[in-house]
Design a protein around this motif. Structure first.
Motif, short mmCIF file in Angstrom:
data_model
loop_
_atom_site.label_atom_id
_atom_site.label_comp_id
_atom_site.label_asym_id
_atom_site.label_seq_id
_atom_site.Cartn_x
_atom_site.Cartn_y
_atom_site.Cartn_z
N LEU A 143 0.82 -1.21 0.00
CA LEU A 143 0.00 0.00 0.00
C LEU A 143 0.85 1.27 0.00
O LEU A 143 0.32 2.37 0.04
CB LEU A 143 -0.92 0.01 1.22
CG LEU A 143 -1.94 -1.11 1.29
CD1 LEU A 143 -2.69 -1.07 2.62
CD2 LEU A 143 -2.90 -1.05 0.13
N HIS A 144 2.17 1.09 -0.01
CA HIS A 144 3.07 2.24 0.00
C HIS A 144 3.12 2.84 -1.40
O HIS A 144 2.69 2.24 -2.39
CB HIS A 144 4.47 1.80 0.43
CG HIS A 144 5.00 0.68 -0.41
ND1 HIS A 144 5.65 0.90 -1.60
CD2 HIS A 144 4.93 -0.66 -0.26
CE1 HIS A 144 5.97 -0.25 -2.14
NE2 HIS A 144 5.54 -1.22 -1.35
N MET A 145 3.69 4.01 -1.48
CA MET A 145 3.81 4.69 -2.76
C MET A 145 4.92 4.02 -3.57
O MET A 145 6.01 3.79 -3.06
CB MET A 145 4.15 6.17 -2.53
CG MET A 145 4.26 6.95 -3.81
SD MET A 145 4.60 8.69 -3.52
CE MET A 145 6.26 8.64 -2.92
N ASN A 146 4.62 3.68 -4.80
CA ASN A 146 5.65 3.15 -5.68
C ASN A 146 5.29 3.47 -7.13
O ASN A 146 4.14 3.72 -7.45
CB ASN A 146 5.85 1.64 -5.47
CG ASN A 146 4.62 0.83 -5.79
OD1 ASN A 146 3.91 1.11 -6.76
ND2 ASN A 146 4.33 -0.17 -5.00
N VAL A 147 6.30 3.47 -7.95
CA VAL A 147 6.10 3.70 -9.37
C VAL A 147 6.50 2.41 -10.07
O VAL A 147 7.67 2.05 -10.09
CB VAL A 147 6.96 4.89 -9.87
CG1 VAL A 147 6.77 5.10 -11.36
CG2 VAL A 147 6.62 6.14 -9.10
N SER A 148 5.54 1.73 -10.64
CA SER A 148 5.82 0.41 -11.21
C SER A 148 5.54 0.35 -12.70
O SER A 148 5.50 -0.74 -13.27
CB SER A 148 4.99 -0.64 -10.48
OG SER A 148 3.63 -0.39 -10.66
N TYR A 149 5.38 1.47 -13.34
CA TYR A 149 5.04 1.47 -14.76
C TYR A 149 6.08 0.70 -15.59
O TYR A 149 5.74 -0.18 -16.37
CB TYR A 149 4.90 2.89 -15.29
CG TYR A 149 4.65 2.93 -16.78
CD1 TYR A 149 3.40 2.63 -17.28
CD2 TYR A 149 5.68 3.21 -17.67
CE1 TYR A 149 3.17 2.62 -18.65
CE2 TYR A 149 5.46 3.21 -19.03
CZ TYR A 149 4.20 2.91 -19.51
OH TYR A 149 3.98 2.89 -20.86
N PHE A 150 7.35 1.04 -15.42
CA PHE A 150 8.39 0.40 -16.23
C PHE A 150 8.58 -1.05 -15.83
O PHE A 150 8.82 -1.90 -16.70
CB PHE A 150 9.71 1.18 -16.11
CG PHE A 150 9.60 2.55 -16.71
CD1 PHE A 150 9.46 2.73 -18.09
CD2 PHE A 150 9.62 3.68 -15.91
CE1 PHE A 150 9.34 3.99 -18.64
CE2 PHE A 150 9.52 4.94 -16.46
CZ PHE A 150 9.38 5.10 -17.83
N ALA A 151 8.46 -1.36 -14.56
CA ALA A 151 8.57 -2.75 -14.11
C ALA A 151 7.44 -3.58 -14.69
O ALA A 151 7.63 -4.74 -15.06
CB ALA A 151 8.56 -2.81 -12.59
N ASP A 152 6.26 -3.00 -14.79
CA ASP A 152 5.11 -3.72 -15.34
C ASP A 152 5.26 -4.01 -16.83
O ASP A 152 4.59 -4.90 -17.37
CB ASP A 152 3.81 -2.94 -15.10
CG ASP A 152 3.43 -2.89 -13.64
OD1 ASP A 152 3.94 -3.72 -12.87
OD2 ASP A 152 2.64 -2.00 -13.28
N GLN A 153 6.13 -3.27 -17.52
CA GLN A 153 6.34 -3.47 -18.95
C GLN A 153 7.32 -4.62 -19.24
O GLN A 153 7.43 -5.06 -20.38
CB GLN A 153 6.88 -2.19 -19.60
CG GLN A 153 6.01 -0.97 -19.39
CD GLN A 153 4.56 -1.19 -19.80
OE1 GLN A 153 4.28 -1.70 -20.87
NE2 GLN A 153 3.64 -0.82 -18.94
N LEU A 154 8.03 -5.08 -18.21
CA LEU A 154 9.01 -6.15 -18.40
C LEU A 154 8.33 -7.50 -18.54
O LEU A 154 7.23 -7.71 -18.01
CB LEU A 154 9.97 -6.18 -17.20
CG LEU A 154 10.89 -4.98 -17.01
CD1 LEU A 154 11.63 -5.10 -15.69
CD2 LEU A 154 11.87 -4.87 -18.17
#
Length: 171
Positions: free
Chosen positions: A72-83
């Motif tokens: 539930l913490h703040m994270n930026v996962s856009y690029f990780a999700d593209q892998l």
């Protein structure tokens, strides 16, 4: 053994949530009291502000560990999700190991901070050790490290909100 560890982490998570929520409720009670004494009674109390700061420390470190467990913490996962899946899992392991390093830092240096300041007192609370006020740092770090170990070896815990619950409408 894995089920026991998961249940233990569930219990630890519940304790972290209760401690964090209690701190938040107390902060919400202390601040209005400070405003009331200052503006209604024209005699400002000296203890609410430092008390709110101390409770915020508890809320921050213990509550952050609980938030991390359920992602539930703040994270930026856009690029990780593209892998691709394999690379994403490897990146997640690297992230968990780096977070484990941060948690270890919090435990070691937080414990040293507690030890160094244990015999100092706070001016507004002479009965309270400064070391006690820093105790949430290593405690939160230990909780965080245990949650990271859980995530590495057992995977992410199930999201309690994603389970299908029967919603009963009000009559």
């Amino acid at each position: 053994m894995a089920a026991l560890y998961r249940r233990t982490m569930d219990a630890l998570y519940l304790v972290c949530v209760i401690v964090g929520c209690t701190a938040l409720v107390l902060i919400s009670a202390v601040i209005p009291w400070a405003v009331f004494t200052r503006y209604v009674l024209n005699s400002a109390a000296s203890w609410p502000e430092p008390m709110a700061v101390l409770l915020t420390i508890v809320l921050t470190f213990v509550g952050a560990a609980a938030a991390y467990r359920l992602n539930l913490h703040m994270n930026v996962s856009y690029f990780a999700d593209q892998l691709p899946g394999r690379w994403r899992r490897l990146l997640d392991l690297v992230v968990q190991l780096l977070m484990g390093l941060i948690a270890t830092f919090m435990i070691v240096w937080g414990a040293r901070l507690v030890e160094v300041t244990w015999y100092n007192t706070i001016a507004d609370f002479p009965f309270l050790s400064v070391g006690v006020t820093y105790l949430p740092i290593p405690v939160g770090g230990a909780c965080l490290l245990l949650f990271i170990i859980e995530r590495i070896f057992l995977g992410a815990p199930p999201d309690p909100l994603s389970q299908d619950h029967e919603v009963v409408p009000f009559d």
